[in-house]
Structures are given as C-alpha cells and as structure tokens.
Design an enzyme around this catalytic site. Sequence first.
Site, PDB file in Angstrom:
ATOM      1  N   GLU A 364       6.796  17.468 -30.436  1.00  0.00           N
ATOM      2  CA  GLU A 364       7.460  18.590 -29.751  1.00  0.00           C
ATOM      3  C   GLU A 364       7.030  18.695 -28.290  1.00  0.00           C
ATOM      4  OE1 GLU A 364       8.499  22.046 -31.901  1.00  0.00           O
ATOM      5  OE2 GLU A 364       8.667  20.958 -33.787  1.00  0.00           O
ATOM      6  N   GLU A 368       1.059  16.210 -21.853  1.00  0.00           N
ATOM      7  CA  GLU A 368       1.455  15.897 -20.472  1.00  0.00           C
ATOM      8  C   GLU A 368       2.813  16.529 -20.154  1.00  0.00           C
ATOM      9  OE1 GLU A 368       0.271  13.754 -22.809  1.00  0.00           O
ATOM     10  OE2 GLU A 368      -1.713  13.498 -21.916  1.00  0.00           O
TER      11      GLU A 368
END
Length: 384
Positions: A364, A368
């Site tokens: 999901e 980052e």
Amino acid sequence: MAFFKLTDEQLMIQSMVREFSRKVVAATAAERDKTKEFPIDNLKQMGELGLMGMMIPVEYGGEGADTISYVLALSEIAYSCAATAVVMSVHNSIVCESIIKFGTEQQKKKYLPQLADAKIIGAFALTEPHAGSDPVDQNTSAVKQGDHYVINGTKRFITSGKNGGLVIVTAKTDEEKKHKGISAFLVEKDTPGLIVGNIEDKMGLRASDTTDLIFENCRIPAENMLGNEGDGFKIAMTGLDGGRIGIAAQSIGVAQASLDAAIKYAKGREQFGQKISKFQGLRWYIAEMATEIEAARQLMFSAAAMKDRKEKYTTQASMAKLFASEMVNRITGRCLQIHGGYGFTKDYPIERFYRDARVFTIYEGTSEIQKVVISNNIFKDKRK
Ligand code: CAA
C-alpha cells in the site's frame, strides 16, 4: 488511551473484537502460518460479527461504524493474526469504501450486502509486474465493445487474488491521457477470462494468498465500471488513503502483540540470578517501545478522526502508515532480541510477528512513497 476520549460504543467494539480475536483468531494463527490455509472460517465469523462491512451504511447491510471503531477492531485482529487482518483491511478499507464512495446505487445494492456478510471477499488489483510504486505506468487495458469492456493484462501481488470473490481492477481506457486515462471496474471472480496466476510463496502473512491475476479478453458489462471513465487513478488513490490507515492499525496490532510477548518472556526468564525484566537496560527498551506504539496509535487516531470528519486526510494517513510500519519493524526486531535464541525458533510467536511485519513498510505504498506523498502535500507542488 487517546488525546480524545473513545466513546462507550468504540470501547465496546474494541473489547468485543479483542475477546473474539484472542479466543478464536489466535487459536489457529501459528498453524495457518505453516499450512498457508486461508482463514475463511475466521472471516465468515467476522462477517457475522459485523467486522467485514464495518463502515458500510446500515441500509446496505453494514454496521455504519466510524473509522476509529474500524481501526480499533483491525488492530485487535492483527494482534492475533496479521494474515487475517490484511484480508479484512483490503476488503473493508479499499474495496467496500471505494464502492460506498464511487459506486452506483445498483452496484451498492448488489455488492455491499454480500461483502458485509463475507459471502464474498474483496480484492484490489492495481499493481502490475512493472508498475508498483508508479501505477500510472500500468499496461492493463480495457477496450469498449458495445455495452461491454474487454480487459487484457496482468496484475501482480494481489491480496486475496485466489480467494477473493470481487476484484476492483484498474485498466487503461485511454493510453494518451496518462492517469486520467485509467478506469476502475468491478470484476466478479468467476468471469470468463479472469485467471488466477502464480501464487506467491511469501516470508510472512502466509495464510493470506497473494497472486497474479491474468485478464485474457475478460468481458465486463459496462455497468460494472466504478465511477466514470478516467476516474480509476483517483479511486485507487482515495482507496489507498483509507488503506494506509489500515496498515497503521495492522502495525500497531502486531507491535502490541510483540511487546506483550516480550514482557511475558522477560518476566519468566532468569539470568544472572534474577528475572531479566529486572535489568534496567531491558526495562528501558520496554519503555521506549511502549512510547513508540502510543505515538503510532495517536497518528492513526488523528488520521481516522480526520477521515470521520470528512476532512482531507491524505498526509495524515501517509504519516500514520510511515511511522507505524517502520515502528513495528523496529519493535519486532527488538522483541525478538529480548527472546534471545528462543526468539529465533518457531516455539515462540515473535518469529512470526517479525516476518509478518516486514511487508508493512512495502505494501500500500512503500515508506519512500509515503515520504513522496507527505512532502508533495507539504510543498503543495512536487516540482517546486
Ligand atoms: N486522493 C485523490 N486523488 C489523488 C490522490 C489522493 N490521495 N493522490 C493523487 N491524486 C490525484 C491528483 O489530484 C492528480 O489528479 P489531477 O491531475 O486531476 O489533479 C492525480 O491523482 C495524479 O496525482 P500525482 O501527480 O500526485 O500522481 P503521481 O503519478 O505523481 O503519483 C504517487 C503519486 C503518490 C507516487 C502514487 O503513484 C502512489 O501512491 N504510488 C504508490 C502506489 C501504491 O501504494 N501501491 C500499492 C499497491 S496496492 C496494495 O499494496 C494493496 C494490497 O493488496 C495490500
């Protein structure tokens, strides 16, 4: 604990789910981790308890609960079995919520009651072999032919790809328009041309199936488009906002289970003539971990409360997901360390918690990507 007081109803839901989870869901979690058996019996019982359509309005067979109640419940399920929790999360946070928000009256009447009862499990197919963090680059296409769309392409890493009964699929309806050329479709599992491909052999969450879904000239009635043509990327991003609060909830559940297991172990284990729980070094670890879990919980509540107030909560959902998923990876590692050599064996559940938590910083939207979302929203414009 919360900076605001949980209502009696929210506390009642939490306590009901805690009891169910620790009695029923926990009983088979370790075995399922070995056998990879899909927790359909848990999910059916969760359907009966109202946990599979928590935020679905009552008129469509759901509970009409708020997001705070939902994340409390999801954390409790994750405490016992993270594999069951991820199925609950994708089903409630992405699939049900997207239909509630973007579905036609006919789609809501047809699918929401079945989803709420766990007669069908929801799946969400956005990712492709070459398009993970950058879903705009997807190749799956949907071509209109009369009153149908014909879908072709391959989706990857689809939670409940095998066991799901209804899949929200994104596909390009107009190659030229980039993200505005992506549309979303509701695809029933037995539709000819929808094939379950490779089933991943994963490090954690082993009882939840993660598969390729292959679309080969899969004909979908045009009325199964979710939203309008070109709305698919917006629908996916909106669904992921809610989904990311769910990943925070899963992270908090697994972190709390790990901390409780470490405390139990430390109170029983003696070294150097005393329980290791007496050593200050260990007690400081426990204090730090409890503080981190509480911080993650507050971020989760903050995002959930904003969602309930119908405010824009994209940034807070990403912050909650980023912090909580990184937190649970630190905590499962440290709690395994507290267990010493025993933590490295399958005799203690911490080994499973450690493996299950690893994907939370990935799915999901990676950590980052959460930083991209947060910083884009801070700068308002990603190019400046
Ligand atoms: N809500 C609504 N709309 C949104 C939105 C949001 N949260 N975020 C972006 N949008 C809209 C923007 O407003 C914009 O629309 P307009 O052009 O009409 O203004 C459009 O989407 C494009 O926005 P960006 O230019 O910001 O998009 P981008 O291409 O730069 O990508 C991204 C943004 C944040 C990196 C996004 O691609 C992303 O989140 N990537 C990660 C994908 C991801 O999380 N994948 C997980 C797979 S699902 C999974 O793991 C489920 C499972 O089974 C467990």
